[in-house]
Design a protein around this motif. Structure first.
Motif, PDB file in Angstrom:
ATOM      1  N   ARG A   1      -1.749 -36.776  24.834  1.00 39.62           N
ATOM      2  CA  ARG A   1      -1.337 -35.461  24.322  1.00 39.62           C
ATOM      3  C   ARG A   1      -2.522 -34.787  23.635  1.00 39.62           C
ATOM      4  NH1 ARG A   1       3.523 -35.470  20.153  1.00 39.62           N
ATOM      5  NH2 ARG A   1       4.436 -36.891  21.641  1.00 39.62           N
TER       6      ARG A   1
ATOM      7  N   TRP B   1       2.320 -32.817  32.361  1.00 37.99           N
ATOM      8  CA  TRP B   1       3.770 -32.947  32.436  1.00 37.99           C
ATOM      9  C   TRP B   1       4.388 -31.581  32.684  1.00 37.99           C
ATOM     10  CZ3 TRP B   1       8.410 -31.274  30.987  1.00 37.99           C
ATOM     11  CH2 TRP B   1       9.493 -32.110  31.291  1.00 37.99           C
ATOM     12  N   VAL B   2       3.892 -30.554  31.976  1.00 41.26           N
ATOM     13  CA  VAL B   2       4.393 -29.211  32.253  1.00 41.26           C
ATOM     14  C   VAL B   2       3.580 -28.619  33.384  1.00 41.26           C
ATOM     15  CG1 VAL B   2       5.263 -28.794  29.941  1.00 41.26           C
ATOM     16  CG2 VAL B   2       2.926 -28.186  30.469  1.00 41.26           C
TER      17      VAL B   2
ATOM     18  N   THR C   1       0.892 -41.338  23.929  1.00 39.07           N
ATOM     19  CA  THR C   1       2.322 -41.437  23.663  1.00 39.07           C
ATOM     20  C   THR C   1       3.026 -41.902  24.927  1.00 39.07           C
ATOM     21  OG1 THR C   1       4.221 -40.208  22.834  1.00 39.07           O
ATOM     22  CG2 THR C   1       2.668 -38.987  24.168  1.00 39.07           C
ATOM     23  N   GLY C   2       4.349 -41.907  24.883  1.00 39.04           N
ATOM     24  CA  GLY C   2       5.093 -42.324  26.059  1.00 39.04           C
ATOM     25  C   GLY C   2       5.628 -41.122  26.816  1.00 39.04           C
ATOM     26  N   LEU C   3       6.307 -41.402  27.918  1.00 39.70           N
ATOM     27  CA  LEU C   3       6.939 -40.335  28.694  1.00 39.70           C
ATOM     28  C   LEU C   3       8.354 -40.141  28.159  1.00 39.70           C
ATOM     29  CD1 LEU C   3       6.968 -38.377  31.078  1.00 39.70           C
ATOM     30  CD2 LEU C   3       7.793 -40.268  32.500  1.00 39.70           C
TER      31      LEU C   3
ATOM     32  N   HIS D   1      -3.027 -28.406  21.317  1.00 39.31           N
ATOM     33  CA  HIS D   1      -1.727 -27.742  21.480  1.00 39.31           C
ATOM     34  C   HIS D   1      -0.629 -28.660  22.001  1.00 39.31           C
ATOM     35  CE1 HIS D   1      -4.766 -24.487  21.761  1.00 39.31           C
ATOM     36  NE2 HIS D   1      -3.940 -23.920  20.907  1.00 39.31           N
ATOM     37  N   GLY D   2      -0.949 -29.952  22.119  1.00 40.46           N
ATOM     38  CA  GLY D   2       0.102 -30.896  22.447  1.00 40.46           C
ATOM     39  C   GLY D   2       0.474 -30.982  23.912  1.00 40.46           C
ATOM     40  N   TRP D   3      -0.286 -30.361  24.799  1.00 33.83           N
ATOM     41  CA  TRP D   3       0.046 -30.485  26.215  1.00 33.83           C
ATOM     42  C   TRP D   3      -0.149 -31.931  26.638  1.00 33.83           C
ATOM     43  CZ3 TRP D   3      -1.555 -25.756  29.644  1.00 33.83           C
ATOM     44  CH2 TRP D   3      -1.097 -24.587  29.017  1.00 33.83           C
ATOM     45  N   GLU D   4       0.748 -32.427  27.499  1.00 35.24           N
ATOM     46  CA  GLU D   4       0.740 -33.842  27.861  1.00 35.24           C
ATOM     47  C   GLU D   4       0.174 -34.056  29.259  1.00 35.24           C
ATOM     48  OE1 GLU D   4       4.857 -35.524  26.844  1.00 35.24           O
ATOM     49  OE2 GLU D   4       5.001 -33.348  26.785  1.00 35.24           O
TER      50      GLU D   4
ATOM     51  N   HIS E   1      -6.320 -26.588  29.476  1.00 33.57           N
ATOM     52  CA  HIS E   1      -5.723 -25.421  28.827  1.00 33.57           C
ATOM     53  C   HIS E   1      -6.797 -24.584  28.142  1.00 33.57           C
ATOM     54  CE1 HIS E   1      -3.107 -23.906  25.242  1.00 33.57           C
ATOM     55  NE2 HIS E   1      -3.145 -22.992  26.193  1.00 33.57           N
TER      56      HIS E   1
END
Lengths: 367, 149
Positions: free
Chosen positions: B77, B93-94, B56-58, B81-84, B45
Motif C-alpha cells: 500500500r 487493486w483498483v 498488508t493483506g487482500l 495515498h494508500g493505493w494497493e 499514481h
C-alpha cells in the motif's frame, strides 16, 4: 398573504408534451380529509387532543419561492389541494402525460411511530381514493413511517400491489443517515416490489437541518439542502445499501444536480486509498452512483441547454436526469426551457424515457 | 536482459524488504515466506515511494459487514495515498486493467552457480604478471537473489 395575480406564469412555458413529471406536490386542505381513512381510535385521538393537523411548514406559503404566485388564490382552496386543479395545471396545461405525486405531510418528524404509521396508511388510502382514482394519469409515492422501518415495510407491502404507487418517499433529513441498517427493511420491501426510493428535501426535525448543525434562518436551511443530499449519497454507497440491494434505485428530488459530479470525482479518489473501511464497495463509487441514482431537474442549478449538456457530460450518463416541475413550488428556475433546448434524443430521455425506464408506470392497468 | 545480484537470501527475514538501486532505478525487494518479489519503487499514481508503504493483506467482502482477509503480507500500500498493489503481479487493486506498477522477475541462485556463470578470461587476452597480490577466498556458500530485466 399578498394578492396573487391571475396570470398563469407557467402557462406561457413551452409544452412538455408526453413528459413524465416526477415531482408534483399535493396537500390536504385540512386534517379532517384523513378521517375516513383513520380508524376510530386515531380519529378520536386527533379530535380529543385538538391536534390541528401535521403540516410541517417546509414551504411557508407566503415565503418567496414556496408557491407559484398564480396558485395563491385568497378566495380559493389552498394550493395543490384540489385534484382536478392540480391535474389541469400539471398535465392539461403542459402536455405532460403522467405526474408523480409526492406527499410532504408531516408524518416523519413525529415521535409517536404508531401514530405515524396510522397517518401513513391514511394518507396512502387518501391518495389512492381522492387522487389516483380520479385521474389515471396521476401516480403517487408511498408515504411511510420511517420512525419504524418494520412498520414502513409493512405499509409498502400493503400499498404496492396494485401498481398505483410507483415509489417510496423518504426525506433527506431523518433520525440518522439513510445508509444505516435501521432503514434496510424499507429498502428490502421497495426492491421486492420494484419501487425506487425518492429522497426529498427537508424531513425530520430530530436531526439538524444542515450537516454542520442547526441553521438560524430559513435561507441557511434552504441553501444547505444539497449538502444533506451529498452526505446521504455517501452514506448509501458506503454503508453497502447498493451491494445488499442491487436492484434498488434512488431518486433525488428537488436538490439540483450540479453538486454531484465533483462528489463523484472526489469519492472515487478517496475510495482508492480508503476502501478498506468498506470493502463491499467493490467498484468505483461513481459507477455505483450512475447506476443507482437519478435526479429530478427542478430546480435546475445549471444555466440553459448548454449548461445541462455539460452537466450530463460531467455525470457521465444521460440516463440520470428526470424531468420535474416541482409544482406548486416556485424556485429560481424549474429548468423547463433548458430541458426543452436539449437535442432531440436527450430531450426525450430527460422528459420521459429515463422515467419510463425507472418507474413501473404500466402496472395494474395504470398507464 | 541484464541480471543483477541484489541480496543474500539470509539478509531478509519473512516480511522484510530491501530497497536497491539498479541502473538508476529504485527497486524494492520483498521476501514473503520463501518467495521473493521485486517492484519498482515508484507508484504509478503520483510517483510516491511505493515500496516504503505498508505490506498488508487482500481485503475482500461478500456483503456489507463481511470482511474476508487473505494473502496477508502480499499487498503493498503506497504510503502517499494508500493505493494497493499486488506484490505478485504489480497490478493495482483498483482499476487493475489500467494501473500496474512495474515488477521484475526474481530468481534465487547458489553463489557457485553465479561464479561459474562468470565468463572465463579468453586465452591470450591477459598475460600473468610477475607479482601476486594477497587474495581472499570468495564465499560461494550462500544463495543469492537475482533480479532480471
Amino acid at each position: 398573504m399578498s394578492a396573487p395575480t391571475d396570470a398563469r406564469t407557467e402557462q406561457s412555458a413551452p409544452p412538455t408534451t408526453g413528459a413524465v413529471d416526477v415531482d408534483v406536490h399535493h396537500d390536504l386542505a385540512a386534517v379532517e380529509e384523513l378521517f375516513p381513512y383513520l380508524d376510530a381510535h386515531w380519529r378520536d385521538y386527533v379530535v380529543e387532543r385538538g391536534l390541528p393537523g401535521f403540516d410541517t411548514n417546509y414551504y411557508p406559503q407566503a415565503s418567496p419561492m414556496s408557491v407559484r404566485p398564480d396558485l395563491l388564490r385568497p378566495d380559493g382552496p389552498p394550493p395543490a389541494t384540489d385534484p382536478a386543479t392540480v391535474a389541469a395545471d400539471v398535465l392539461d396545461r403542459t402536455g405532460s402525460s403522467t405526474a408523480i405525486l409526492n406527499c410532504l405531510y408531516g408524518v416523519q418528524p413525529m415521535q409517536n411511530e404508531y401514530l405515524a404509521a396510522a397517518l401513513s396508511s391514511a394518507l396512502n388510502d387518501w391518495q389512492r381514493e381522492r387522487w389516483l382514482a380520479v385521474d389515471p394519469r396521476l401516480r403517487a409515492s408511498i408515504v411511510v413511517p420511517t420512525q419504524n422501518a418494520e412498520l414502513a415495510a409493512r405499509e409498502i407491502d400493503r400499498t404496492a400491489a396494485d401498481g398505483a404507487f410507483v415509489q417510496v418517499l423518504m426525506f433527506v433529513r431523518d433520525r440518522m443517515q439513510l445508509g444505516k441498517r435501521f432503514f434496510w427493511p424499507i429498502y428490502e420491501a421497495a426492491e421486492r416490489h420494484g419501487l425506487p426510493i425518492a429522497v426529498h428535501p427537508f424531513g425530520s426535525f430530530n436531526h439538524p437541518n444542515t450537516p454542520a448543525g442547526w441553521a438560524s434562518t430559513y435561507i441557511e436551511e434552504y441553501v444547505a439542502q444539497a449538502q444533506l443530499f451529498h452526505a446521504q449519497v455517501v452514506s448509501i454507497v458506503c454503508q453497502g445499501v447498493l451491494a445488499r440491494f442491487p436492484e434498488l434505485r434512488f431518486v433525488l428530488l428537488e436538490s439540483g444536480a450540479s453538486w454531484l459530479p465533483p462528489l463523484m470525482w472526489r469519492f472515487d479518489k478517496d475510495w482508492k486509498g480508503l476502501r478498506h473501511d468498506t470493502p463491499w464497495v467493490d467498484r468505483a463509487p461513481s459507477d455505483l452512483i450512475r447506476r443507482h441514482f437519478r435526479l429530478a431537474t427542478a430546480p435546475l442549478d445549471v444555466e440553459g441547454p448548454d449548461g445541462l449538456l455539460r452537466l450530463i457530460d460531467q455525470l457521465g450518463s444521460d440516463e440520470m436526469l428526470l424531468y420535474s416541475s416541482d409544482y406548486p413550488h416556485h424556485h429560481h428556475d424549474p429548468g423547463v426551457g433548458s430541458v426543452l433546448g436539449l437535442p432531440d434524443d436527450l430531450r426525450q430521455k430527460v422528459l420521459s424515457g429515463n422515467a419510463r425506464a425507472l418507474y413501473p408506470l404500466d402496472r395494474g392497468g395504470h398507464r | 536482459m541484464s541480471r543483477h545480484v541484489v541480496a543474500r537470501t539470509d539478509e531478509l527475514a519473512d516480511g522484510e524488504r530491501k530497497i536497491v538501486e539498479i541502473e538508476g532505478r529504485s527497486i524494492g525487494l520483498f521476501r514473503v515466506g520463501d518467495a521473493w518479489y521485486a517492484v519498482r519503487n515508484t507508484c504509478p499514481h503520483q510517483s510516491g515511494p511505493l515500496c516504503r508503504g505498508y505490506l498488508t493483506g487482500l481485503l475482500e467482502s461478500d456483503g456489507p459487514g463481511e470482511f474476508r482477509y487473505s494473502r496477508r503480507g502480499e499487498m503493498l500500500r503506497c504510503p502517499w495515498h494508500g493505493w494497493e498493489f499486488d506484490l505478485r503481479t504489480g497490478q493495482s487493486w483498483v482499476d487493475p486493467t489500467r494501473l500496474r506498477v512495474r515488477h521484475y522477475e526474481t530468481t534465487v541462485e547458489p553463489g557457485s552457480a553465479l561464479l561459474t556463470g562468470t565468463p572465463p578470461v579468453a586465452p591470450g587476452q591477459r598475460v600473468p604478471g610477475p607479482y601476486t597480490a594477497e587474495t581472499y577466498e570468495v564465499s560461494v556458500d550462500h544463495d543469492y537473489v537475482v533480479i532480471e530485466f
